[in-house]
Design a protein around this motif. Structure first.
Motif, PDB file in Angstrom:
ATOM      1  N   ARG A  45       0.823  -1.210   0.000  1.00 38.71           N
ATOM      2  CA  ARG A  45       0.000   0.000   0.000  1.00 38.71           C
ATOM      3  C   ARG A  45       0.855   1.258   0.000  1.00 38.71           C
ATOM      4  O   ARG A  45       0.532   2.241  -0.673  1.00 38.71           O
ATOM      5  CB  ARG A  45      -0.947  -0.017   1.201  1.00 38.71           C
ATOM      6  CG  ARG A  45      -2.064  -1.047   1.094  1.00 38.71           C
ATOM      7  CD  ARG A  45      -3.130  -0.801   2.143  1.00 38.71           C
ATOM      8  NE  ARG A  45      -2.637  -1.082   3.483  1.00 38.71           N
ATOM      9  CZ  ARG A  45      -2.734  -2.272   4.078  1.00 38.71           C
ATOM     10  NH1 ARG A  45      -3.293  -3.289   3.432  1.00 38.71           N
ATOM     11  NH2 ARG A  45      -2.280  -2.452   5.305  1.00 38.71           N
ATOM     12  N   VAL A  46       1.950   1.236   0.747  1.00 43.77           N
ATOM     13  CA  VAL A  46       2.827   2.413   0.801  1.00 43.77           C
ATOM     14  C   VAL A  46       3.453   2.678  -0.564  1.00 43.77           C
ATOM     15  O   VAL A  46       3.502   3.826  -1.032  1.00 43.77           O
ATOM     16  CB  VAL A  46       3.920   2.221   1.871  1.00 43.77           C
ATOM     17  CG1 VAL A  46       4.976   3.320   1.763  1.00 43.77           C
ATOM     18  CG2 VAL A  46       3.310   2.225   3.266  1.00 43.77           C
ATOM     19  N   LEU A  47       3.928   1.632  -1.236  1.00 43.99           N
ATOM     20  CA  LEU A  47       4.551   1.814  -2.547  1.00 43.99           C
ATOM     21  C   LEU A  47       3.555   2.342  -3.574  1.00 43.99           C
ATOM     22  O   LEU A  47       3.922   3.108  -4.468  1.00 43.99           O
ATOM     23  CB  LEU A  47       5.157   0.492  -3.031  1.00 43.99           C
ATOM     24  CG  LEU A  47       6.436   0.041  -2.329  1.00 43.99           C
ATOM     25  CD1 LEU A  47       6.870  -1.327  -2.827  1.00 43.99           C
ATOM     26  CD2 LEU A  47       7.560   1.050  -2.536  1.00 43.99           C
ATOM     27  N   ARG A  48       2.296   1.949  -3.450  1.00 42.44           N
ATOM     28  CA  ARG A  48       1.288   2.440  -4.392  1.00 42.44           C
ATOM     29  C   ARG A  48       1.014   3.929  -4.209  1.00 42.44           C
ATOM     30  O   ARG A  48       0.566   4.601  -5.142  1.00 42.44           O
ATOM     31  CB  ARG A  48      -0.010   1.642  -4.243  1.00 42.44           C
ATOM     32  CG  ARG A  48       0.018   0.292  -4.937  1.00 42.44           C
ATOM     33  CD  ARG A  48      -1.389  -0.233  -5.156  1.00 42.44           C
ATOM     34  NE  ARG A  48      -2.063  -0.531  -3.900  1.00 42.44           N
ATOM     35  CZ  ARG A  48      -2.101  -1.742  -3.349  1.00 42.44           C
ATOM     36  NH1 ARG A  48      -1.490  -2.753  -3.941  1.00 42.44           N
ATOM     37  NH2 ARG A  48      -2.741  -1.943  -2.216  1.00 42.44           N
ATOM     38  N   THR A  49       1.266   4.452  -3.020  1.00 43.38           N
ATOM     39  CA  THR A  49       1.036   5.883  -2.787  1.00 43.38           C
ATOM     40  C   THR A  49       2.197   6.743  -3.274  1.00 43.38           C
ATOM     41  O   THR A  49       2.033   7.948  -3.440  1.00 43.38           O
ATOM     42  CB  THR A  49       0.817   6.156  -1.286  1.00 43.38           C
ATOM     43  OG1 THR A  49       1.995   5.792  -0.549  1.00 43.38           O
ATOM     44  CG2 THR A  49      -0.371   5.359  -0.770  1.00 43.38           C
ATOM     45  N   HIS A  50       3.360   6.137  -3.502  1.00 41.33           N
ATOM     46  CA  HIS A  50       4.530   6.885  -3.972  1.00 41.33           C
ATOM     47  C   HIS A  50       4.509   6.918  -5.497  1.00 41.33           C
ATOM     48  O   HIS A  50       5.023   6.016  -6.154  1.00 41.33           O
ATOM     49  CB  HIS A  50       5.818   6.241  -3.466  1.00 41.33           C
ATOM     50  CG  HIS A  50       5.980   6.316  -1.978  1.00 41.33           C
ATOM     51  ND1 HIS A  50       6.932   5.595  -1.285  1.00 41.33           N
ATOM     52  CD2 HIS A  50       5.312   7.034  -1.036  1.00 41.33           C
ATOM     53  CE1 HIS A  50       6.844   5.867   0.003  1.00 41.33           C
ATOM     54  NE2 HIS A  50       5.867   6.737   0.176  1.00 41.33           N
ATOM     55  N   GLN A  51       3.904   7.950  -6.074  1.00 40.28           N
ATOM     56  CA  GLN A  51       3.727   8.023  -7.522  1.00 40.28           C
ATOM     57  C   GLN A  51       4.308   9.293  -8.124  1.00 40.28           C
ATOM     58  O   GLN A  51       3.906   9.718  -9.197  1.00 40.28           O
ATOM     59  CB  GLN A  51       2.235   7.922  -7.874  1.00 40.28           C
ATOM     60  CG  GLN A  51       1.610   6.599  -7.495  1.00 40.28           C
ATOM     61  CD  GLN A  51       0.242   6.410  -8.128  1.00 40.28           C
ATOM     62  OE1 GLN A  51      -0.309   7.303  -8.756  1.00 40.28           O
ATOM     63  NE2 GLN A  51      -0.311   5.222  -7.978  1.00 40.28           N
ATOM     64  N   SER A  52       5.252   9.899  -7.455  1.00 37.31           N
ATOM     65  CA  SER A  52       5.867  11.110  -7.994  1.00 37.31           C
ATOM     66  C   SER A  52       7.146  10.760  -8.751  1.00 37.31           C
ATOM     67  O   SER A  52       7.865   9.826  -8.392  1.00 37.31           O
ATOM     68  CB  SER A  52       6.191  12.091  -6.863  1.00 37.31           C
ATOM     69  OG  SER A  52       7.076  11.496  -5.927  1.00 37.31           O
ATOM     70  N   VAL A  53       7.421  11.515  -9.809  1.00 38.87           N
ATOM     71  CA  VAL A  53       8.626  11.305 -10.607  1.00 38.87           C
ATOM     72  C   VAL A  53       9.839  11.827  -9.834  1.00 38.87           C
ATOM     73  O   VAL A  53       9.792  12.893  -9.224  1.00 38.87           O
ATOM     74  CB  VAL A  53       8.512  12.014 -11.965  1.00 38.87           C
ATOM     75  CG1 VAL A  53       9.784  11.824 -12.785  1.00 38.87           C
ATOM     76  CG2 VAL A  53       7.303  11.494 -12.734  1.00 38.87           C
TER      77      VAL A  53
END
Length: 276
Positions: A59-67
């Motif tokens: 879930r944490v990795l899915r929230t990290h969506q910035s370039v």
């Protein structure tokens, strides 16, 4: 740590203490909050603690969506044999909070690709070596798509702040890497066309297969042409670019010296968590 693991095992037990049940029912939120402060590599390491932690990591990795970008200039160049971009990327990946899915890197052609002299039976010739490109590719997950190009000069934005003034570096080691995670609603599709001397135009099927035609979701296209010094190469690049003349897309790119890396998506996720 042992007490937490034991609690996970007894989570469904009806004889558990009410206070323990309350804590364990909210433990996922607590763990997830703590994990948000860890970089991606550390997250993948702690994902093996237990099932609860593994789900929290997902879930944490899915929230990290910035370039994210990593850059380096001549000031980072050292006396070591490896290119400064390889060294800086190796160091900075320990602190990156995203899991790279696509990487675009650009480096100076003067030092990134080296030339070795080979002695043949007839005459000496030069051979290009790609150790720096291979070293960079090994730093990223196997599922990652990597495109690397080299040019005579590099314009980089120093790390630390996106508002930093870009620097133009014409001489010496330099480079940057753009790291794209898996972003919901956005698909990045690489394509590679090689000039066929027997054909003057590109096949429509080729363009459609990679999503460049008949694709209403197409928004941005990056086009880089290499080996443009060869006969007919510039006209070929122009034909590729003209494909988008009547389309409402953002087109960027240009001519570069050479192609250093081009890896396609050869692997499929077996699970939401991959090994890096």
């Amino acid at each position: 740590m042992e007490r937490v693991s034991g609690g996970c095992d007894r989570r469904g037990s009806s004889s558990a203490d009410p206070r323990s049940t309350f804590v364990l029912s909210n433990l996922a939120e607590v763990v997830e909050r703590v994990l948000t402060f860890l970089p991606a590599k550390a997250l993948l390491r702690v994902a093996g603690v237990c099932r609860l932690w593994r789900e929290c990591v997902r879930r944490v990795l899915r929230t990290h969506q910035s370039v994210t970008w990593i850059s380096t200039g001549s000031g980072d160049a050292g006396l070591l044999e490896e290119h400064c971009l390889v060294r800086v990327v190796t160091e900075e990946l320990e602190n990156v909070h995203i899991l790279p899915r696509t990487v675009l890197y650009m480096a100076d052609s003067e030092t990134f690709i080296s030339l070795e002299e080979c002695r043949g039976h007839k005459r000496a010739r030069k051979r290009t070596t790609m150790e720096a490109a291979f070293a960079l590719e090994k730093l990223f997950p196997k599922q990652c798509q990597i495109l690397g190009i080299v040019t005579p000069g590099i314009v980089v934005t120093p790390m630390g702040s996106s508002s930093s003034r870009p620097q133009e570096i014409e001489i010496g080691e330099s480079g940057f890497a753009l790291l794209f995670p898996q972003i919901e609603g956005i698909k990045i599709q690489p394509f590679h066309f090689i000039k066929d001397p027997k054909k003057l135009t590109l096949e429509r099927q080729q363009l459609t297969e990679v999503g460049l035609l008949d694709n209403p979701e197409l928004r941005v296209v990056l086009v880089f042409g290499y080996n443009c010094c060869k006969a007919g190469a510039s006209n070929y690049l122009q034909r590729v670019v003209s494909t988008f003349s009547d389309m409402n897309v953002i087109l960027a790119g240009g001519q570069v010296d050479n192609l250093a890396s081009l890896t396609s998506e050869k692997y499929v996720y077996a699970a939401p968590i991959c090994t890096w």
